[in-house]
Design a protein around this motif. Structure first.
Motif, PDB file in Angstrom:
ATOM      1  N   SER A  34      13.784  -0.737   7.701  1.00 19.57           N
ATOM      2  CA  SER A  34      15.020  -0.269   8.329  1.00 19.57           C
ATOM      3  C   SER A  34      15.126  -0.635   9.799  1.00 19.57           C
ATOM      4  O   SER A  34      16.198  -0.601  10.375  1.00 19.57           O
ATOM      5  CB  SER A  34      15.188   1.244   8.130  1.00 19.57           C
ATOM      6  N   LYS A  35      14.003  -0.966  10.449  1.00 22.28           N
ATOM      7  CA  LYS A  35      14.059  -1.245  11.886  1.00 22.28           C
ATOM      8  C   LYS A  35      13.467  -2.594  12.257  1.00 22.28           C
ATOM      9  O   LYS A  35      13.522  -2.976  13.430  1.00 22.28           O
ATOM     10  CB  LYS A  35      13.292  -0.151  12.666  1.00 22.28           C
ATOM     11  N   ASN A  36      12.869  -3.296  11.310  1.00 24.13           N
ATOM     12  CA  ASN A  36      12.111  -4.497  11.688  1.00 24.13           C
ATOM     13  C   ASN A  36      12.954  -5.527  12.438  1.00 24.13           C
ATOM     14  O   ASN A  36      12.483  -6.162  13.374  1.00 24.13           O
ATOM     15  CB  ASN A  36      11.428  -5.133  10.460  1.00 24.13           C
ATOM     16  N   ASN A  37      14.219  -5.642  12.064  1.00 31.24           N
ATOM     17  CA  ASN A  37      15.038  -6.651  12.739  1.00 31.24           C
ATOM     18  C   ASN A  37      15.635  -6.183  14.063  1.00 31.24           C
ATOM     19  O   ASN A  37      16.359  -6.926  14.723  1.00 31.24           O
ATOM     20  CB  ASN A  37      16.130  -7.146  11.787  1.00 31.24           C
ATOM     21  N   PHE A  38      15.326  -4.943  14.441  1.00 31.01           N
ATOM     22  CA  PHE A  38      15.783  -4.434  15.745  1.00 31.01           C
ATOM     23  C   PHE A  38      14.635  -4.370  16.755  1.00 31.01           C
ATOM     24  O   PHE A  38      14.796  -3.868  17.858  1.00 31.01           O
ATOM     25  CB  PHE A  38      16.414  -3.045  15.587  1.00 31.01           C
ATOM     26  N   LEU A  39      13.469  -4.869  16.341  1.00 29.57           N
ATOM     27  CA  LEU A  39      12.268  -4.771  17.170  1.00 29.57           C
ATOM     28  C   LEU A  39      12.469  -5.294  18.594  1.00 29.57           C
ATOM     29  O   LEU A  39      11.930  -4.744  19.557  1.00 29.57           O
ATOM     30  CB  LEU A  39      11.115  -5.521  16.468  1.00 29.57           C
ATOM     31  N   HIS A  40      13.285  -6.354  18.725  1.00 29.16           N
ATOM     32  CA  HIS A  40      13.468  -6.973  20.046  1.00 29.16           C
ATOM     33  C   HIS A  40      14.116  -6.033  21.062  1.00 29.16           C
ATOM     34  O   HIS A  40      14.095  -6.296  22.251  1.00 29.16           O
ATOM     35  CB  HIS A  40      14.288  -8.258  19.918  1.00 29.16           C
ATOM     36  N   TYR A  41      14.697  -4.923  20.594  1.00 24.59           N
ATOM     37  CA  TYR A  41      15.245  -3.964  21.567  1.00 24.59           C
ATOM     38  C   TYR A  41      14.133  -3.192  22.274  1.00 24.59           C
ATOM     39  O   TYR A  41      14.357  -2.590  23.309  1.00 24.59           O
ATOM     40  CB  TYR A  41      16.185  -2.969  20.868  1.00 24.59           C
ATOM     41  N   SER A  42      12.949  -3.175  21.690  1.00 20.26           N
ATOM     42  CA  SER A  42      11.858  -2.417  22.309  1.00 20.26           C
ATOM     43  C   SER A  42      10.669  -3.275  22.724  1.00 20.26           C
ATOM     44  O   SER A  42       9.831  -2.816  23.494  1.00 20.26           O
ATOM     45  CB  SER A  42      11.362  -1.313  21.355  1.00 20.26           C
ATOM     46  N   LYS A  43      10.570  -4.480  22.196  1.00 24.82           N
ATOM     47  CA  LYS A  43       9.417  -5.315  22.535  1.00 24.82           C
ATOM     48  C   LYS A  43       9.885  -6.698  22.999  1.00 24.82           C
ATOM     49  O   LYS A  43      10.840  -7.250  22.434  1.00 24.82           O
ATOM     50  CB  LYS A  43       8.479  -5.457  21.322  1.00 24.82           C
ATOM     51  N   SER A  44       9.186  -7.242  23.981  1.00 24.90           N
ATOM     52  CA  SER A  44       9.542  -8.553  24.529  1.00 24.90           C
ATOM     53  C   SER A  44       9.227  -9.656  23.518  1.00 24.90           C
ATOM     54  O   SER A  44       8.449  -9.463  22.581  1.00 24.90           O
ATOM     55  CB  SER A  44       8.761  -8.804  25.814  1.00 24.90           C
ATOM     56  N   PRO A 104       0.852  -1.183   0.000  1.00 29.01           N
ATOM     57  CA  PRO A 104       0.000   0.000   0.000  1.00 29.01           C
ATOM     58  C   PRO A 104       0.895   1.243   0.000  1.00 29.01           C
ATOM     59  O   PRO A 104       1.921   1.265   0.675  1.00 29.01           O
ATOM     60  CB  PRO A 104      -0.756  -0.102   1.327  1.00 29.01           C
ATOM     61  N   GLN A 105       0.519   2.247  -0.768  1.00 30.19           N
ATOM     62  CA  GLN A 105       1.320   3.472  -0.794  1.00 30.19           C
ATOM     63  C   GLN A 105       0.442   4.706  -0.658  1.00 30.19           C
ATOM     64  O   GLN A 105      -0.571   4.838  -1.324  1.00 30.19           O
ATOM     65  CB  GLN A 105       2.137   3.559  -2.089  1.00 30.19           C
ATOM     66  N   GLY A 106       0.852   5.599   0.244  1.00 26.10           N
ATOM     67  CA  GLY A 106       0.163   6.876   0.405  1.00 26.10           C
ATOM     68  C   GLY A 106       0.939   7.939  -0.346  1.00 26.10           C
ATOM     69  O   GLY A 106       1.168   7.820  -1.550  1.00 26.10           O
ATOM     70  N   GLY A 107       1.403   8.958   0.355  1.00 23.27           N
ATOM     71  CA  GLY A 107       2.134  10.048  -0.285  1.00 23.27           C
ATOM     72  C   GLY A 107       3.599   9.741  -0.515  1.00 23.27           C
ATOM     73  O   GLY A 107       4.333  10.582  -1.014  1.00 23.27           O
ATOM     74  N   ASN A 108       4.035   8.543  -0.150  1.00 18.86           N
ATOM     75  CA  ASN A 108       5.441   8.136  -0.279  1.00 18.86           C
ATOM     76  C   ASN A 108       6.359   9.133   0.409  1.00 18.86           C
ATOM     77  O   ASN A 108       7.326   9.629  -0.178  1.00 18.86           O
ATOM     78  CB  ASN A 108       5.824   7.960  -1.759  1.00 18.86           C
ATOM     79  N   THR A 109       6.056   9.439   1.659  1.00 21.47           N
ATOM     80  CA  THR A 109       6.909  10.354   2.427  1.00 21.47           C
ATOM     81  C   THR A 109       7.492   9.677   3.662  1.00 21.47           C
ATOM     82  O   THR A 109       8.056  10.339   4.524  1.00 21.47           O
ATOM     83  CB  THR A 109       6.117  11.597   2.896  1.00 21.47           C
ATOM     84  N   GLY A 110       7.353   8.353   3.740  1.00 21.85           N
ATOM     85  CA  GLY A 110       7.861   7.625   4.897  1.00 21.85           C
ATOM     86  C   GLY A 110       9.375   7.673   4.992  1.00 21.85           C
ATOM     87  O   GLY A 110      10.063   7.997   4.016  1.00 21.85           O
ATOM     88  N   LEU A 111       9.869   7.350   6.177  1.00 23.43           N
ATOM     89  CA  LEU A 111      11.309   7.494   6.430  1.00 23.43           C
ATOM     90  C   LEU A 111      12.012   6.165   6.666  1.00 23.43           C
ATOM     91  O   LEU A 111      13.204   6.127   6.944  1.00 23.43           O
ATOM     92  CB  LEU A 111      11.508   8.407   7.643  1.00 23.43           C
ATOM     93  N   VAL A 112      11.262   5.068   6.610  1.00 20.10           N
ATOM     94  CA  VAL A 112      11.871   3.769   6.929  1.00 20.10           C
ATOM     95  C   VAL A 112      11.648   2.745   5.812  1.00 20.10           C
ATOM     96  O   VAL A 112      11.764   1.545   6.029  1.00 20.10           O
ATOM     97  CB  VAL A 112      11.328   3.213   8.273  1.00 20.10           C
ATOM     98  N   GLY A 113      11.333   3.242   4.633  1.00 21.96           N
ATOM     99  CA  GLY A 113      11.187   2.338   3.484  1.00 21.96           C
ATOM    100  C   GLY A 113       9.950   1.466   3.524  1.00 21.96           C
ATOM    101  O   GLY A 113       9.878   0.453   2.836  1.00 21.96           O
ATOM    102  N   GLY A 114       8.941   1.882   4.309  1.00 18.64           N
ATOM    103  CA  GLY A 114       7.752   1.051   4.458  1.00 18.64           C
ATOM    104  C   GLY A 114       6.766   1.169   3.303  1.00 18.64           C
ATOM    105  O   GLY A 114       5.937   0.285   3.106  1.00 18.64           O
ATOM    106  N   GLY A 115       6.856   2.242   2.522  1.00 22.64           N
ATOM    107  CA  GLY A 115       5.840   2.506   1.509  1.00 22.64           C
ATOM    108  C   GLY A 115       6.233   2.169   0.089  1.00 22.64           C
ATOM    109  O   GLY A 115       5.468   2.412  -0.843  1.00 22.64           O
ATOM    110  N   TYR A 123       8.262  -8.483   3.884  1.00 18.00           N
ATOM    111  CA  TYR A 123       9.692  -8.191   4.131  1.00 18.00           C
ATOM    112  C   TYR A 123       9.891  -7.044   5.127  1.00 18.00           C
ATOM    113  O   TYR A 123      10.998  -6.542   5.284  1.00 18.00           O
ATOM    114  CB  TYR A 123      10.441  -7.855   2.831  1.00 18.00           C
ATOM    115  N   LYS A 124       8.829  -6.594   5.747  1.00 17.24           N
ATOM    116  CA  LYS A 124       8.908  -5.399   6.583  1.00 17.24           C
ATOM    117  C   LYS A 124       8.264  -5.614   7.944  1.00 17.24           C
ATOM    118  O   LYS A 124       7.600  -6.617   8.168  1.00 17.24           O
ATOM    119  CB  LYS A 124       8.184  -4.229   5.893  1.00 17.24           C
ATOM    120  N   TYR A 125       8.421  -4.629   8.812  1.00 19.22           N
ATOM    121  CA  TYR A 125       7.670  -4.473  10.050  1.00 19.22           C
ATOM    122  C   TYR A 125       8.033  -5.527  11.094  1.00 19.22           C
ATOM    123  O   TYR A 125       8.596  -5.195  12.133  1.00 19.22           O
ATOM    124  CB  TYR A 125       6.175  -4.516   9.741  1.00 19.22           C
TER     125      TYR A 125
END
Lengths: 541, 541
Positions: free
Chosen positions: B502-512, B138-149, B535-537
Motif C-alpha cells: 500500500s505504500k511502497n510506491n510512495f517511499l520517495h516522499y520519506s527517503k532520498s 512469509p506470514q505471521g499472525g496475518n494482522t498487518g495493515l498494509v497487505g505485506g503478509g 511486489y512489495k516494500y
C-alpha cells in the motif's frame, strides 16, 4: 528489629565522609575527560610519543596492502584545492598526535591529516580516495581502546574535529541533531541547560566525538537506563566510500519506511563509510540523583542485590556497578590522588547503586526501603549513601579509579567481555584457577592479580590480569583461554570496546562463520576497494 | 484556591464511573486480540471472504513476474518429503484464510501454504524455492495493515504458526528467547507470571506473532516507555533466501563484535529472508498503573500537558495518547458496545495519560501533582482518574474504539504518519482546510469528517478522512496532498504500519533517491532472485 535497622540506616547516612579526589587526567592537546576511561587496554599512561613502537613493527604479521596507492604531491594538491590550508596537517610533529592512540599502544605512519568542515568536503575527500585507491582512517576524538581510530600504515587520517556544530534541538521531543565531530561532554552541557541529557556517558566524554561514539556503538554508564545507541540514535548522515551522501537525519521516533540502514553504521568502526551527522533522542535530565556504596561477601549477594534493585528501584535505577577485593586493594595501594574507601573493613565485593528520578523524596524512600531489605536479609554487610553532589562524585571516583589503579600494577592484560549475569564473576574465578593450575599465580609467579569489575546491569565484565611483564608466555596462558571461556558461556569477546586491530582476528569466538561471511559481503558491497579503515574489524583471512 | 483544587481533584477521582465495555472483536480462526488494532486501513470489517476482490484485479498495474516459476506437482512432492502432511495446506477453502488479509482488503491467489516446525525446515523450503525461483510470502499472525503478509499472485505462503516454542528465559536479565511464531499475548502472559512484560503492546496482540512484530518493526503502545524493537531485540535467528541460517540469538545487552546485522531484518517485512527466532529484553512489569483522561480546548494545551508530563511524570510516564472532537463524536455515535465518555461536556481534545511505576503511593502523588498543576494553569478543562483495573480498561476502550468507530463512518481513508510534535495537529487542520478550499467538505459534500488521534509521545498521528464512498476523485483530493504535506514537514509517510503493497510506491516522499538506491542494493545482494515477498516494500520502478 526496626530500631536496629533505623540506626543502621542512620549510620549509613552519616558514615559517608568520603573525601575522594577526582582521578587525575592526562595532559593532551584536546580537552580531556574529567573522568578517565572506565577500562583501557593500556599497560601504561603518558609515555612520550617517541617511545611508542610502530604498530607495523609490533605486529610483523601485518602487511601493507599494496593495492593502495601511496600518497603523492598531486594528491595533496587536490586536497588543497578543496580544503582551507589550516585543515591540512603534514607537519611530522603535529601528525604524531593523530598517528598515536591515546593509550600509546598503537602508532601509524600517516603523512596527512585532513579536517573537513562540511559533509560535502567529506564526500569529495572519500570520492577522490576511492577513485585513487588511497586508504583512509576516520578519526573522532581518538579515545578508542582497540586501535580502531589510528592508522596502521600510511592511511590518510580524516579527522572530524572541524565538524562540531549543533544543528538543531527540539525542546518538545528531545531530538538533537549535530555534526559528528561534536564532543560528547559539550553536547551534554548544551542539553543540561535545556533540562535534557545525552543518553550515553563514558570516561572519555571530554574528548570523544559523538560520531566516534556512534561508529563504535559506545556503551558506558547510562546504557542500563537508556539503552544502546541502536535505540536512541534517530538518524544519521553518512558518506559512502564513493562519495554518496546518505541523508537520513530523521528526528522521528517512528519511521517504518524501508530498511533502517543507519544501524549498519552504528558500530561499523568507520569501515563502511564516515558518519558526518547524528540525530539522537535526549531523555529528560533527572532532578534527583542518589548513589550508595555497598560491601558484600559473595557474588551471589551481588546478584541478589541486582535482582532486587530491578524490583524495588525499578524505573529509577540508573547504574549498578561492581568491583572485587582485588580491585579495591589496587585502588588503595596505587591511586595517586587517593580514593578513600568509606567502608570500615575490606569486602569481597563492592556495589555502586545509582538512582535517577524526578522526585527526591520518593527516590530516597525507595532507596532506603531497598537498602533496609538488603540489610534485614543480610545481603549486604556495610554501606554508605552519598549526602551531596561532592560525595556522589567521590563514590564514583572509586569505581572510575580502578582502570588507572590497575595500570599501575605492572603489565596488565585487559579484557572487556559480556555474558549472562549468573556466570559474570565465574570468569574471574575460572581465570584465577586456571593460572593457579598452571603454577603461574601468586607472589614471585608470572601473574600477581586477577581483577574483576564492571557493569552488572549489562552483564559486562572488565577482566584484568596483572603480570610482572608482557611476555609471549604470559599471553599464551591467558589467550585463547579467556576467549574460549567466553564463547563457551555464550558471551561476547568485545562487549563495548569494539574490534579495531586488537580483536578482529578473534571475531570467530563470538560470531558464526556464516555471520562473518555475510559481514564481509556487506563490506565488499559498500567498500569494494577496501579503502575504509583497512587492516581492522574483520578477520585478516 | 487550594480548596477549589482539592475538591476538583476529588471530583476527578469520583466522577469516573466509566462503564465502557470491551470493544468487540472479530470472529477469526485464530484467537483475536482483546483490543482491536489501533489504526487500520480497512474501509470495513468482517466482509465475507468471497466478496474480497483479488489484489491483482483491484490494482491492474501490478503484473506477475514471469521469472518466477509456477508451482508444480513436483514441487509439492518435494515439500511433502520434508514436512508432515498436516503442515501443508492445499485445500482451497483453507487457503482463503491465508490468502486474504484480516481487513479483507488484499487477496492473493496462492495454492500452497507451508507450516514449517523448525528452522531447518524453513532453510530447506527457502533453499528449494530460491533454487527453483518460486516466490514466497512469509506470514505471521496475518494482522498487518498494509497487505505485506498475504500474497499478491501465486506466491507460496510460509506460515510460522507451527513455530511457537519459548526457548529460554533468563530471570536475572529478562532475556527471552523464542520461536518467531509465538503469539505476542502468549509471551506477555508467560512473562507476567514471572514479573516481566513484553516491551511492546498493540491491538492485535492476541494474534500477531513476535516474528511478524520484528519483521514490521511494530510500534504500538509501549514504545514511549520502552523504545523501539531496534533497542529491545537482543538477537535474531534468520534464514536467508539461499537457505543460510544466521545464528545470532544473543541474549547479551552488549556485544560489539561486527556489523549488527539483525537490524536489517527488523522492519524488512520479510523481503530479505525469514526471521525464525527472536531474543528480546523484557523489562520488569510495573506494580502500579494509573490512567487519567483529560479534556482540553486546544492542541497547544495538549502539547503543554505533554511537555509537563515529561518533567513531572518523567520516569513513570508510559503512554500519552490523544484524540480530537471528531473522533469522540464518532465513538459516541457509532460504537456498538458503547464507550461512555465520563467527561461532562464535549472537548476539542482528549488526552489519555498512563503512568507505570513500582510504588503506587509515589505514582499517585506524582500524578495528582501533575493534574493539579494542569488545572491551576488552566491547561486542562476537565478530567477523570481511573480508580481500578476495570476503569483503566474502560478509559483505554475509548481510545481503542476509535478505529472501529471510524470504520463505521462510511468510506474512511486512513493514514499513519509521524512528524515533529509541534506540527502534529496541523496535519489535520491543513487537510480539513484543503478539503474546504476544494469545496469538498461538509454536509452533502464529498467528505464528511477529518479525524485525528494517535501517540503524541511518539509524534505519530493517525489521520482519518471519512467520505461518502471511495472514488478516484476523492482519492485524488487527499493524495498526494497528504504525502507532500508529510514530506514538507520532515515526516514519515509510514510511522509504524510499514510499506507492504500500500505504500511502497510512495517511499520517495520519506527517503532520498540515494537511500532507496542503497536499499535496492541490499535487497539484490541478499535476495538476487527476488523471491522474498515480491511486489512489495520497494518501489516498482
Amino acid at each position: 528489629m526496626a530500631t536496629r535497622l533505623q540506626s543502621s540506616l542512620r549510620l549509613i547516612a552519616r558514615q559517608t565522609g568520603a573525601t575522594l579526589a577526582r582521578t587525575p587526567v592526562r595532559n593532551r592537546p584536546v580537552a580531556w575527560a574529567t573522568r578517565v576511561a572506565f577500562s583501557t587496554n593500556a599497560p601504561h599512561f603518558a609515555e612520550p610519543h617517541g617511545n611508542v613502537a610502530f604498530t607495523a613493527e609490533k605486529y610483523p604479521h601485518m602487511k601493507r596492502n599494496n593495492d593502495f596507492k601511496k600518497l603523492s604531491e598531486e594528491d595533496v594538491t587536490y586536497f588543497k584545492s578543496i580544503l582551507a590550508p589550516s585543515s591540512i596537517t603534514q607537519d611530522s610533529e603535529d601528525l604524531e598526535t593523530f598517528n598515536i592512540d591515546w593509550l600509546n599502544k598503537y602508532r601509524g605512519q600517516s603523512k596527512l591529516v585532513l579536517k573537513p568542515s562540511s559533509t560535502e568536503q567529506v564526500s569529495k575527500i572519500l570520492k577522490y580516495c576511492n577513485d585513487h585507491k588511497l586508504a583512509v582512517v576516520p578519526q573522532g576524538g581518538n579515545t578508542g581502546l582497540v586501535g580502531g581510530g589510528v592508522p596502521v600504515f600510511d592511511e590518510i587520517i580524516v579527522s572530524m574535529s572541524n565538524m562540531n556544530t549543533i544543528r538543531s534541538f527540539d525542546n518538545v521531543s528531545g531530538a538533537l541533531v549535530c555534526d559528528a565531530g561534536c564532543i560528547l561532554e559539550v553536547l551534554d552541557k548544551y542539553l543540561e541547560e535545556r533540562g535534557y541529557l545525552m543518553p550515553l556517558d563514558l570516561g572519555a566524554k571530554g574528548s570523544c566525538h559523538i560520531g566516534g561514539n556512534v561508529s563504535t556503538n559506545a556503551g558506558g554508564l547510562r546504557l542500563l537506563r537508556y539503552g544502546s545507541l541502536h535505540g536512541t540514535v534517530l538518524g544519521l548522515e553518512a558518506v559512502l566510500p564513493d562519495g554518496t551522501i546518505l541523508e537520513n537525519l530523521s528526528t522521528l521516533r517512528k519511521d517504518n519506511t524501508g530498511y533502517d540502514l543507519k544501524h549498519l553504521f552504528i558500530g561499523a568502526e568507520g569501515t563502511l563509510g564516515m558518519v558526518t551527522g547524528v540525530s539522537i533522542l535526549a531523555p529528560k535530565r533527572s532532578k534527583a540523583i542518589n548513589v550508595a556504596l555497598l560491601g558484600m561477601d559473595t557474588f551471589d549477594q551481588v546478584q541478589a542485590a541486582f535482582k532486587r534493585s530491578k524490583d524495588e528501584l525499578s524505573e529509577i535505577l540508573s547504574a549498578f556497578e561492581f568491583w572485587d577485593k582485588a580491585a579495591i586493594k589496587l585502588v588503595k595501594e596505587h591511586l595517586v590522588a587517593g580514593a578513600n574507601d568509606p567502608l570500615e573493613s575490606l569486602h569481597n565485593f563492592y556495589v555502586l547503586v545509582e538512582t535517577s528520578g524526578s522526585n527526591k523524596d520518593h527516590d530516597d524512600e525507595k532507596l532506603n526501603a531497598y537498602l533496609e531489605s538488603l540489610m534485614v536479609d543480610e545481603v549486604v554487610q556495610d554501606g554508605v549513601v552519598a549526602q551531596d553532589t561532592t560525595q556522589i562524585h567521590n563514590l564514583w571516583a572509586i569505581r572510575e579509579g580502578i582502570p588507572e589503579a590497575c595500570s599501575k600494577a605492572g603489565a596488565v592484560y585487559k579484557y572487556d567481555i559480556s555474558m549472562p549475569v549468573p556466570v559474570l564473576y565465574q570468569a574471574v574465578e575460572d581465570m584465577r584457577a586456571h593460572l593457579v593450575q598452571s603454577d603461574a599465580y601468586g607472589d614471585d609467579k608470572l601473574f600477581t592479580s586477577v581483577i574483576g569489575y564492571g557493569h552488572v546491569g549489562d552483564g559486562n565484565l572488565h577482566l584484568n590480569v596483572a603480570a610482572e611483564k608482557f611476555t609471549a608466555k604470559a599471553t599464551g596462558l591467558i589467550e585463547p583461554f579467556i576467549f574460549e571461556w567466553t564463547a563457551g558461556h555464550s558471551g561476547s569477546i568485545s562487549a563495548e570496546h569494539g574490534l579495531g586491530v586488537s580483536k578482529n582476528n578473534f571475531l570467530h569466538y563470538s560470531k558464526s562463520a556464516s555471520m562473518i561471511e555475510l559481514m564481509k559481503r556487506f563490506k565488499n558491497m559498500l567498500d569494494p576497494n577496501g579503502i575504509m579503515n583497512p587492516y581492522k574489524y574483520l578477520p585478516d583471512k
